[in-house]
Design an enzyme around this catalytic site. Structure first.
Site, PDB file in Angstrom:
ATOM      1  N   HIS A  35       0.814  -1.224   0.000  1.00 51.41           N
ATOM      2  CA  HIS A  35       0.000   0.000   0.000  1.00 51.41           C
ATOM      3  C   HIS A  35       0.848   1.276   0.000  1.00 51.41           C
ATOM      4  CE1 HIS A  35      -4.057  -1.809   0.773  1.00 51.41           C
ATOM      5  NE2 HIS A  35      -3.274  -2.840   1.025  1.00 51.41           N
ATOM      6  N   ASP A  57       3.484   9.716  -0.535  1.00 48.68           N
ATOM      7  CA  ASP A  57       2.284   8.949  -0.160  1.00 48.68           C
ATOM      8  C   ASP A  57       2.016   7.915  -1.246  1.00 48.68           C
ATOM      9  OD1 ASP A  57      -0.027   8.255   1.257  1.00 48.68           O
ATOM     10  OD2 ASP A  57      -0.653  10.336   1.518  1.00 48.68           O
TER      11      ASP A  57
HETATM   12  C1  GDG Z   1      -2.063   3.907   3.431  1.00 49.82           C
HETATM   13  C2  GDG Z   1      -1.059   4.590   2.499  1.00 49.82           C
HETATM   14  C3  GDG Z   1      -2.773   4.539   0.681  1.00 49.82           C
HETATM   15  C4  GDG Z   1      -8.560   9.646   8.288  1.00 49.82           C
HETATM   16  N1  GDG Z   1      -8.941  10.291   9.396  1.00 49.82           N
HETATM   17  C5  GDG Z   1     -10.137   9.785   9.750  1.00 49.82           C
HETATM   18  C6  GDG Z   1     -10.501   8.804   8.818  1.00 49.82           C
HETATM   19  N2  GDG Z   1      -9.506   8.735   7.927  1.00 49.82           N
HETATM   20  C7  GDG Z   1      -9.534   7.840   6.773  1.00 49.82           C
HETATM   21  C8  GDG Z   1      -9.582   8.627   5.490  1.00 49.82           C
HETATM   22  C9  GDG Z   1      -9.009   7.616   4.491  1.00 49.82           C
HETATM   23  C10 GDG Z   1      -8.016   6.842   5.353  1.00 49.82           C
HETATM   24  O1  GDG Z   1      -8.342   7.077   6.721  1.00 49.82           O
HETATM   25  C11 GDG Z   1      -6.587   7.349   5.143  1.00 49.82           C
HETATM   26  O2  GDG Z   1      -6.124   6.872   3.921  1.00 49.82           O
HETATM   27  P1  GDG Z   1      -4.897   7.543   3.183  1.00 49.82           P
HETATM   28  O3  GDG Z   1      -4.765   6.909   1.850  1.00 49.82           O
HETATM   29  O4  GDG Z   1      -5.123   9.012   3.094  1.00 49.82           O
HETATM   30  O5  GDG Z   1      -3.617   7.312   4.099  1.00 49.82           O
HETATM   31  P2  GDG Z   1      -2.930   6.106   4.978  1.00 49.82           P
HETATM   32  O6  GDG Z   1      -3.651   5.865   6.229  1.00 49.82           O
HETATM   33  O7  GDG Z   1      -1.510   6.555   5.144  1.00 49.82           O
HETATM   34  O8  GDG Z   1      -3.000   4.796   4.055  1.00 49.82           O
HETATM   35  C12 GDG Z   1      -1.780   5.425   1.456  1.00 49.82           C
HETATM   36  C13 GDG Z   1      -3.645   3.731   1.620  1.00 49.82           C
HETATM   37  O9  GDG Z   1      -2.870   3.016   2.585  1.00 49.82           O
HETATM   38  C14 GDG Z   1      -4.480   2.707   0.857  1.00 49.82           C
HETATM   39  O10 GDG Z   1      -3.698   1.873   0.075  1.00 49.82           O
HETATM   40  O11 GDG Z   1      -3.602   5.402  -0.089  1.00 49.82           O
HETATM   41  O12 GDG Z   1      -0.856   5.993   0.551  1.00 49.82           O
HETATM   42  O13 GDG Z   1      -0.159   5.413   3.248  1.00 49.82           O
HETATM   43  O14 GDG Z   1      -9.989   6.715   4.067  1.00 49.82           O
HETATM   44  O15 GDG Z   1     -10.907   9.017   5.230  1.00 49.82           O
HETATM   45  N3  GDG Z   1     -11.662   8.119   8.859  1.00 49.82           N
HETATM   46  C15 GDG Z   1     -12.524   8.418   9.868  1.00 49.82           C
HETATM   47  N4  GDG Z   1     -12.208   9.355  10.828  1.00 49.82           N
HETATM   48  C16 GDG Z   1     -11.048  10.051  10.806  1.00 49.82           C
HETATM   49  O16 GDG Z   1     -10.802  10.905  11.675  1.00 49.82           O
HETATM   50  N5  GDG Z   1     -13.701   7.792   9.931  1.00 49.82           N
END
Ligand code: GDG
Length: 458
Positions: free
Chosen positions: A159, A366
């Site tokens: 990921h 990212d």
């Molecule tokens: C890894 C990789 C890749 C965030 N704060 C809250 C919340 N979130 C949710 C967001 C989003 C998820 O968490 C975060 O996803 P990201 O992709 O932005 O980042 P990582 O956690 O670093 O994820 C990344 C991912 O895996 C998938 O392959 O895209 O590059 O680093 O869905 O909405 N959700 C809730 N409350 C929050 O306060 N409910």
């Protein structure tokens, strides 16, 4: 020894969280949403950690899936999870934006825990079953599993970014990690360049002879490719269409004093460029290009990995800077930054996406960044703009965003101003194009494409 499950997902975490009442709840998140129907359809299993050290619950059924908890001791949480996974591999794979820490005991614990995951999986998989292993915490599992169960079809998806060759070469135990991944039939990455880095390393470190998208090892073929992940678009669109969520978005804007809203939503992680975003915003206020009367920044910083030193230090630096900006440019009852060190519900996040004029996504590195895609999916009104770091996987798909280099504060400032200045027509043109992209590439399609490619291997 073999079991009865035809399809098994292996991930650091199980797709459930323990609620306060002692019941299990499905955890939020795209991976679970995407993979759950497939696991259920195959009457499959999921192998993972519950998220708490100590006692391991017996395997149990949940929502049509069989869940097999893997236990971690307190020491293993420190060494395998917080150490090797989150203080060594995570920073190194993100361009070493924080210095990776190397410790022999962490590597040993990583090995031990990966072995435990592989053993649990080997025990439950039916003959010739398909196993899908996820992410950087479990890079040794594919090879360990193949050793026990050569009959299995094994897929692996990373990921996070896969680093450039020179950086990967710094890792103690680098060849073991590479051999670990080569246990899979298909190794998937977010970006094509990552797959190329991986294949090139098989030549450099192991003397193999990769050709195009594959490499032969021990008489088997391993394929590497890019499978950019996405989100459950329909779910976000439904939230955004909900009248209560829309009312909440309007209330939020009022409460913020009807100023133009800049929004950041991230786990509080040094890869996400929160400090760089604050620096750009602070400078714009200091120069007078932006005014506290006209603009406000809402930053949701979801607590994450709080026991890892670098995350504690980051929190201190971010909070100091928020305090400085508010102290310098705020008025009583009117702060330029609203900082929330809290996790919010999905509906609240969607209300925030709808309330924003500009979403600022500024990671230094990212793998993908799902927040950017969620924001676009939520904007069914075709309004709002996106400032997006070039160093996210999402930037390869969302070219109509205002792309910026977050390392360059002037460029970040330029991007923020341009995004704020976009006319409603310009907003709609860009948003429409980005929405078409996101709607055409849902997480469901991502999972299907990966699994189709996996069943075409070998
Ligand atoms: C890894 C990789 C890749 C965030 N704060 C809250 C919340 N979130 C949710 C967001 C989003 C998820 O968490 C975060 O996803 P990201 O992709 O932005 O980042 P990582 O956690 O670093 O994820 C990344 C991912 O895996 C998938 O392959 O895209 O590059 O680093 O869905 O909405 N959700 C809730 N409350 C929050 O306060 N409910």
């Amino acid at each position: 020894m073999s079991g009865e499950y035809e399809f098994i997902v292996v991930a650091n975490r199980l797709p459930v969280d323990a609620a306060e009442d002692g019941e299990w709840r499905r955890s939020p998140g795209g991976l679970v949403t995407a993979v759950h129907p497939i696991v259920r359809q195959h009457k499959g299993a999921w192998v993972g950690w519950t998220g708490a050290p100590g006692e391991v619950p017996e395997p149990f059924g949940f929502d049509g899936m069989f869940l097999r908890p893997v236990g971690l001791s307190d020491d293993e949480v420190d060494r395998y999870y917080e150490g090797q996974s989150n203080a060594t591999i995570w920073p190194l794979f993100h361009d070493a934006v924080e210095q990776p820490v190397h410790q022999r005991e962490w590597r040993e614990a990583y090995h031990t825990v990966n072995r435990r995951f592989a053993d649990a999986t080997a025990e439950f998989a039916a003959p010739d079953a398909t196993v899908w292993v996820h992410d950087y915490q479990l890079m040794l599992v594919p090879a360990m599993l193949r050793e026990r169960r050569p009959d299995l079809r094994i897929g692996y998806f990373l990921h996070i970014p896969f680093p450039p060759v020179e950086l990967f070469m710094q890792l103690p135990g680098r060849a073991d990690l590479l051999r670990g991944l080569l246990g899979a039939d298909l190794v998937g990455f977010q970006r094509p360049l990552a797959a190329q880095n991986f294949l090139q390393l098989t030549r450099l470190l192991l003397g193999l002879d990769p050709k195009e998208d594959r490499v032969e090892v021990d008489g088997r073929t391993v394929t590497a490719g890019a499978f950019p992940i996405s989100i459950d678009v329909a779910e976000i669109e439904a939230e955004a269409a909900d009248t209560e969520v829309q009312a909440q978005a309007r209330r939020l804007r009022q409460e913020l004093g009807d100023r133009r809203v800049l929004l950041g939503v991230d786990r509080l992680d040094y890869t996400k460029g929160i400090e760089q975003r604050l620096a750009a915003y602070g400078e714009l206020l200091a120069e007078g290009s932006l005014s506290n009367d006209d603009v406000v920044l809402v930053q949701v910083a979801t607590p994450s990995r709080l026991r890892v030193t670098q995350y504690q230090q980051l929190r201190e630096r971010v909070e100091r800077e928020v305090g400085r900006i508010n102290g310098e440019f705020g008025e009583v009852g009117k702060a330029p930054v609203h900082y929330l060190f809290q996790s919010r519900s999905r509906a609240e996040l969607v209300a925030m996406y709808l309330a924003a004029d500009v979403m600022v996504v500024s990671p230094l590195r990212d793998g993908m960044n799902l927040v950017a895609k969620e924001y676009v999916a939520a904007r069914i009104d075709e309004r709002g703009t996106l400032v997006l770091s070039e160093f996210t996987g999402a930037a390869a798909e969302l070219g109509e965003a205002f792309l910026v280099n977050p390392h360059d504060v002037e460029d970040a400032k330029r991007g923020i101003c341009a995004a704020l200045d976009a006319s409603p027509d310009q907003q709609a043109t860009r948003m429409r194009a980005m929405r078409a992209t996101v709607r055409a590439h849902t997480v469901d399609r991502w999972a299907r494409e990966f699994l189709d490619a996996l069943s075409a291997t070998g």
